[in-house]
Design an enzyme around this catalytic site. Structure first.
Site, PDB file in Angstrom:
ATOM      1  N   ASP A 146      12.761   3.803  36.692  1.00  0.00           N
ATOM      2  CA  ASP A 146      12.857   2.816  35.623  1.00  0.00           C
ATOM      3  C   ASP A 146      11.678   3.030  34.691  1.00  0.00           C
ATOM      4  O   ASP A 146      10.591   3.426  35.141  1.00  0.00           O
ATOM      5  CB  ASP A 146      12.830   1.390  36.186  1.00  0.00           C
ATOM      6  N   ASP A 162      21.010   1.440  33.622  1.00  0.00           N
ATOM      7  CA  ASP A 162      21.120  -0.021  33.685  1.00  0.00           C
ATOM      8  C   ASP A 162      21.684  -0.573  32.375  1.00  0.00           C
ATOM      9  O   ASP A 162      22.454  -1.538  32.384  1.00  0.00           O
ATOM     10  CB  ASP A 162      19.751  -0.654  33.951  1.00  0.00           C
TER      11      ASP A 162
END
Length: 193
Positions: A146, A162
């Site tokens: 991330d 995402d």
């Protein structure tokens, strides 16, 4: 017995190529994030948005069932053997992602051909690309990379995959409420071609 497959070969090829493109884009951004932001975050807009590298071994907001189970029952085995805890989590993610991806691909194949259903084709591709993009990370790294962070609202750090899943979910709800009718969904789930 008649086939439930309704989507055209042309749509299926587009779906496949579009999904592969999205997965490659996701993986490229994660590669760049690891190469560039691993040592130090890059603040794009001070106090608002930055690129911050994170190795995420869980799901969004650490809401995977294995972590929740461990938080509730505090099993000493998982506490003493964190590698087993991680293996159980990864196993859950592998199985869950493969089942959900298979279901979405099956539903994609059931979508009738036509202009009215093109948005559903794109939504399905976004869901599949997001799921596979993060699955690749879990299988290769045992964590998801991330790197996008809205510091203004301290939103959890996320990635491009995402975004795909979130955009697909939002548009699916919007299209389901405001555009598609009950008979449109009945056509998708109808047994005859």
């Amino acid at each position: 017995m008649k086939s439930r497959i309704k989507n055209s070969k042309k749509n299926t090829i587009f779906f496949g190529l579009f999904t592969i493109f999205l997965i490659l884009l996701d993986q490229a951004t994660k590669y760049l994030a690891k190469a560039v932001f691993m040592k130090e975050p890059f603040v794009l807009i001070p106090g608002v948005f930055e690129f911050r590298y994170l190795e995420n071994q869980s799901a969004a907001f650490s809401m995977d069932p294995i972590t929740i189970f461990q938080r509730i029952f505090k099993l000493s085995y998982f506490t003493e053997h964190p590698e087993s805890f991680l293996a159980w989590k990864m196993g859950f993610f592998y199985i869950f992602t493969i089942i959900i991806t298979g279901l979405i691909i099956y539903l994609f194949l059931c979508i009738p051909t036509g202009k009215r259903y093109r948005a559903l084709n794109v939504i399905a591709a976004l869901f599949v690309a997001g799921a596979i993009g993060n699955l690749i990370d879990r299988m290769v790294n045992h964590y998801v990379i991330d790197f996008l962070y809205f510091s203004l609202i301290q939103f959890p750090i996320f990635n491009v995959a995402d975004i795909y899943v979130t955009v697909a979910a939002v548009f699916f709800v919007i299209m389901g409420v405001f555009y598609y009718k009950e008979e449109d969904f009945a056509r998708i789930f109808a047994k005859e071609v």
